[in-house]
Write a protein that holds these residues in place. Structure first.
Motif, PDB file in Angstrom:
ATOM      1  N   ILE A  47     -48.583 -23.117 121.970  1.00  9.81           N
ATOM      2  CA  ILE A  47     -48.420 -22.863 123.402  1.00  9.81           C
ATOM      3  C   ILE A  47     -49.349 -22.012 123.677  1.00  9.81           C
ATOM      4  CG2 ILE A  47     -46.568 -22.196 124.479  1.00  9.81           C
ATOM      5  CD1 ILE A  47     -44.673 -23.619 123.073  1.00  9.81           C
ATOM      6  N   LEU A  48     -49.247 -20.885 123.238  1.00  9.02           N
ATOM      7  CA  LEU A  48     -49.563 -19.082 123.409  1.00  9.02           C
ATOM      8  C   LEU A  48     -51.250 -19.337 123.247  1.00  9.02           C
ATOM      9  CD1 LEU A  48     -47.647 -16.500 121.151  1.00  9.02           C
ATOM     10  CD2 LEU A  48     -47.257 -17.579 123.674  1.00  9.02           C
ATOM     11  N   TYR A  49     -51.714 -20.158 122.652  1.00  5.14           N
ATOM     12  CA  TYR A  49     -53.398 -19.354 122.418  1.00  5.14           C
ATOM     13  C   TYR A  49     -53.795 -21.223 122.221  1.00  5.14           C
ATOM     14  CZ  TYR A  49     -51.307 -14.976 120.948  1.00  5.14           C
ATOM     15  OH  TYR A  49     -50.926 -13.661 120.661  1.00  5.14           O
ATOM     16  N   GLY A  50     -53.502 -22.375 122.372  1.00  5.31           N
ATOM     17  CA  GLY A  50     -53.987 -23.391 122.310  1.00  5.31           C
ATOM     18  C   GLY A  50     -54.057 -24.042 121.296  1.00  5.31           C
ATOM     19  N   ASP A  51     -54.482 -24.942 120.676  1.00  9.66           N
ATOM     20  CA  ASP A  51     -54.272 -26.054 119.448  1.00  9.66           C
ATOM     21  C   ASP A  51     -55.169 -25.038 118.102  1.00  9.66           C
ATOM     22  OD1 ASP A  51     -53.902 -28.706 120.681  1.00  9.66           O
ATOM     23  OD2 ASP A  51     -55.716 -29.196 120.932  1.00  9.66           O
ATOM     24  N   MET A  52     -54.357 -24.636 117.496  1.00  7.63           N
ATOM     25  CA  MET A  52     -54.628 -24.510 116.254  1.00  7.63           C
ATOM     26  C   MET A  52     -54.636 -25.299 114.758  1.00  7.63           C
ATOM     27  SD  MET A  52     -53.219 -21.789 115.788  1.00  7.63           S
ATOM     28  CE  MET A  52     -54.127 -21.158 117.289  1.00  7.63           C
ATOM     29  N   ASN A  53     -55.462 -25.161 114.098  1.00  5.75           N
ATOM     30  CA  ASN A  53     -55.788 -26.147 113.022  1.00  5.75           C
ATOM     31  C   ASN A  53     -55.292 -25.381 111.661  1.00  5.75           C
ATOM     32  OD1 ASN A  53     -58.485 -26.077 114.906  1.00  5.75           O
ATOM     33  ND2 ASN A  53     -58.571 -27.552 114.676  1.00  5.75           N
ATOM     34  N   ILE A  54     -54.999 -26.479 111.217  1.00  4.80           N
ATOM     35  CA  ILE A  54     -54.746 -26.124 109.454  1.00  4.80           C
ATOM     36  C   ILE A  54     -55.534 -26.926 108.167  1.00  4.80           C
ATOM     37  CG2 ILE A  54     -53.372 -28.545 108.995  1.00  4.80           C
ATOM     38  CD1 ILE A  54     -51.290 -26.522 107.819  1.00  4.80           C
ATOM     39  N   PHE A  55     -55.650 -25.969 107.113  1.00  8.76           N
ATOM     40  CA  PHE A  55     -56.705 -25.787 106.272  1.00  8.76           C
ATOM     41  C   PHE A  55     -55.711 -25.860 105.191  1.00  8.76           C
ATOM     42  CE2 PHE A  55     -59.316 -24.172 102.663  1.00  8.76           C
ATOM     43  CZ  PHE A  55     -60.081 -25.140 102.924  1.00  8.76           C
ATOM     44  N   VAL A  56     -56.130 -26.329 103.928  1.00 10.82           N
ATOM     45  CA  VAL A  56     -54.795 -26.601 103.006  1.00 10.82           C
ATOM     46  C   VAL A  56     -55.787 -26.036 102.036  1.00 10.82           C
ATOM     47  CG1 VAL A  56     -53.769 -28.056 101.090  1.00 10.82           C
ATOM     48  CG2 VAL A  56     -53.406 -28.621 103.863  1.00 10.82           C
ATOM     49  N   LEU A  57     -54.966 -24.346 101.360  1.00  9.76           N
ATOM     50  CA  LEU A  57     -55.869 -24.127 100.182  1.00  9.76           C
ATOM     51  C   LEU A  57     -55.439 -24.863  99.154  1.00  9.76           C
ATOM     52  CD1 LEU A  57     -54.648 -20.585 101.710  1.00  9.76           C
ATOM     53  CD2 LEU A  57     -56.902 -21.731 102.199  1.00  9.76           C
ATOM     54  N   ASP A  58     -54.693 -25.219  99.128  1.00 12.59           N
ATOM     55  CA  ASP A  58     -53.928 -25.123  97.205  1.00 12.59           C
ATOM     56  C   ASP A  58     -52.634 -26.833  97.961  1.00 12.59           C
ATOM     57  OD1 ASP A  58     -53.988 -26.036  94.606  1.00 12.59           O
ATOM     58  OD2 ASP A  58     -52.629 -24.308  94.410  1.00 12.59           O
ATOM     59  N   GLN A  59     -52.813 -27.809  96.826  1.00 12.42           N
ATOM     60  CA  GLN A  59     -51.383 -28.150  97.297  1.00 12.42           C
ATOM     61  C   GLN A  59     -51.784 -28.684  96.366  1.00 12.42           C
ATOM     62  OE1 GLN A  59     -50.461 -29.684 100.698  1.00 12.42           O
ATOM     63  NE2 GLN A  59     -49.172 -31.204  99.538  1.00 12.42           N
ATOM     64  N   HIS A  60     -50.155 -28.764  95.308  1.00 12.17           N
ATOM     65  CA  HIS A  60     -50.155 -29.455  93.830  1.00 12.17           C
ATOM     66  C   HIS A  60     -48.542 -29.677  93.132  1.00 12.17           C
ATOM     67  CE1 HIS A  60     -50.562 -25.431  92.582  1.00 12.17           C
ATOM     68  NE2 HIS A  60     -49.299 -25.747  91.701  1.00 12.17           N
ATOM     69  N   ILE A  61     -47.838 -30.426  92.557  1.00 11.75           N
ATOM     70  CA  ILE A  61     -46.916 -30.659  92.046  1.00 11.75           C
ATOM     71  C   ILE A  61     -46.864 -29.895  90.592  1.00 11.75           C
ATOM     72  CG2 ILE A  61     -44.963 -32.082  90.947  1.00 11.75           C
ATOM     73  CD1 ILE A  61     -45.434 -32.331  94.392  1.00 11.75           C
ATOM     74  N   GLU A  62     -45.631 -28.894  90.369  1.00  9.02           N
ATOM     75  CA  GLU A  62     -45.810 -28.419  89.168  1.00  9.02           C
ATOM     76  C   GLU A  62     -44.189 -27.888  88.768  1.00  9.02           C
ATOM     77  OE1 GLU A  62     -45.164 -23.473  90.528  1.00  9.02           O
ATOM     78  OE2 GLU A  62     -47.250 -24.440  90.544  1.00  9.02           O
ATOM     79  N   LYS A  63     -43.591 -27.370  88.062  1.00  7.18           N
ATOM     80  CA  LYS A  63     -42.846 -27.428  87.729  1.00  7.18           C
ATOM     81  C   LYS A  63     -41.841 -25.243  88.030  1.00  7.18           C
ATOM     82  CE  LYS A  63     -42.256 -31.090  84.167  1.00  7.18           C
ATOM     83  NZ  LYS A  63     -41.447 -32.021  84.552  1.00  7.18           N
ATOM     84  N   ALA A  64     -41.000 -25.631  88.802  1.00  4.90           N
ATOM     85  CA  ALA A  64     -40.578 -24.437  89.072  1.00  4.90           C
ATOM     86  C   ALA A  64     -39.582 -23.613  87.934  1.00  4.90           C
ATOM     87  CB  ALA A  64     -39.061 -24.774  89.964  1.00  4.90           C
ATOM     88  N   ASN A  65     -40.645 -22.211  88.031  1.00  2.00           N
ATOM     89  CA  ASN A  65     -39.985 -21.040  87.441  1.00  2.00           C
ATOM     90  C   ASN A  65     -38.969 -20.490  88.002  1.00  2.00           C
ATOM     91  OD1 ASN A  65     -40.825 -19.103  89.654  1.00  2.00           O
ATOM     92  ND2 ASN A  65     -42.706 -18.797  88.486  1.00  2.00           N
ATOM     93  N   GLU A  66     -38.525 -20.025  87.186  1.00  2.00           N
ATOM     94  CA  GLU A  66     -37.250 -18.851  87.539  1.00  2.00           C
ATOM     95  C   GLU A  66     -36.664 -18.232  89.040  1.00  2.00           C
ATOM     96  OE1 GLU A  66     -34.483 -15.752  85.616  1.00  2.00           O
ATOM     97  OE2 GLU A  66     -36.277 -15.727  84.254  1.00  2.00           O
ATOM     98  N   ASP A  67     -38.418 -17.762  89.007  1.00  2.00           N
ATOM     99  CA  ASP A  67     -37.674 -17.448  90.455  1.00  2.00           C
ATOM    100  C   ASP A  67     -37.626 -18.350  91.738  1.00  2.00           C
ATOM    101  OD1 ASP A  67     -38.618 -14.577  92.414  1.00  2.00           O
ATOM    102  OD2 ASP A  67     -40.207 -15.589  93.199  1.00  2.00           O
ATOM    103  N   ILE A  68     -38.951 -19.150  91.733  1.00  2.00           N
ATOM    104  CA  ILE A  68     -38.593 -20.310  92.555  1.00  2.00           C
ATOM    105  C   ILE A  68     -37.250 -21.306  92.264  1.00  2.00           C
ATOM    106  CG2 ILE A  68     -39.988 -22.598  93.035  1.00  2.00           C
ATOM    107  CD1 ILE A  68     -42.320 -21.166  91.574  1.00  2.00           C
ATOM    108  N   ALA A  69     -37.328 -21.642  91.161  1.00  2.00           N
ATOM    109  CA  ALA A  69     -36.071 -22.248  91.168  1.00  2.00           C
ATOM    110  C   ALA A  69     -34.489 -21.189  92.151  1.00  2.00           C
ATOM    111  CB  ALA A  69     -35.271 -22.289  89.726  1.00  2.00           C
ATOM    112  N   GLU A  70     -34.843 -19.842  91.574  1.00  2.00           N
ATOM    113  CA  GLU A  70     -33.195 -19.073  92.635  1.00  2.00           C
ATOM    114  C   GLU A  70     -33.681 -19.171  93.773  1.00  2.00           C
ATOM    115  OE1 GLU A  70     -33.072 -14.809  93.175  1.00  2.00           O
ATOM    116  OE2 GLU A  70     -33.076 -15.207  90.996  1.00  2.00           O
ATOM    117  N   LYS A  71     -35.048 -19.249  94.583  1.00  2.00           N
ATOM    118  CA  LYS A  71     -35.462 -19.626  95.760  1.00  2.00           C
ATOM    119  C   LYS A  71     -34.739 -20.848  96.671  1.00  2.00           C
ATOM    120  CE  LYS A  71     -39.558 -16.371  96.289  1.00  2.00           C
ATOM    121  NZ  LYS A  71     -39.173 -15.134  96.312  1.00  2.00           N
TER     122      LYS A  71
END
Length: 190
Positions: A47-71
């Motif tokens: 809305i503020l600046y016009g069309d934004m683009n997205i670039f995916v740096l990384d994406q994958h399935i992994e097992k949650a560690n303790e920190d991620i599981a808590e989040k």
């Protein structure tokens, strides 16, 4: 009942005020809006600046560690979709995003779209009419790691926020968004 002289409580406003006092900074109006919106910043930036683009740096399935599981309030070892993206305009990186999405809390269709498409998680949720509640967990200033210094070509502090999206009383996304503190103080050139 609130009297005429009392202000309406606002947790996010208080978090921003505390951040400004603690770090001796004054955020711009746009920075405050980006810190306080409920959900991903991409729609507001569009809305503020016009069309934004997205670039995916990384994406994958992994097992949650303790920190991620808590989040995510899941069990350690549960599968999550880890997604790192950069929102950019005309090749200029504007916002870094990191999301953790518990695989068991999403349909196979949503996970497939997340893994295959360069769309924001917010747009995928909207497309599938998944209603969520947003809770802003934290707003802070941090030093960038080497990866973010290289992405933004800037070693100055980052303005960051963490939030969760809740669907049917379960966290469906934990997300962090960050950009250089020097950004969004003036207009982006079209």
């Amino acid at each position: 009942m609130i009297s005429k002289n009392e202000t309406i409580p606002n947790i996010v406003r208080e978090k921003i005020r505390e951040l400004e006092e603690k770090n001796d900074v004054k955020l711009s109006t746009i920075q405050k809006i980006l810190c306080s919106i409920e959900g991903p910043v991409v729609t507001t930036l569009d809305i503020l600046y016009g069309d934004m683009n997205i670039f995916v740096l990384d994406q994958h399935i992994e097992k949650a560690n303790e920190d991620i599981a808590e989040k995510l309030e899941i069990n350690e070892g549960d599968e999550i979709d880890l997604r790192e993206v950069i929102l950019h305009k005309h090749g200029r990186p504007l916002v870094y995003g990191l999301s953790y999405i518990p695989k068991d809390r999403c349909s196979n269709t949503v996970i497939e779209k997340l893994l295959k498409e360069d769309q924001t998680t917010g747009r995928i949720l909207l497309e599938h009419e998944i209603e969520t509640i947003t809770k802003i967990e934290n707003i802070y200033i941090e030093k960038p790691d080497e990866k973010l210094q290289n992405l933004f070509h800037d070693n100055g502090n980052l303005l960051a926020r963490e939030y969760i999206l809740i669907h049917k009383k379960n966290i469906v996304i934990w997300s962090k968004e960050a950009c250089p503190l020097s950004y969004f103080n003036e207009s982006i050139k079209e």
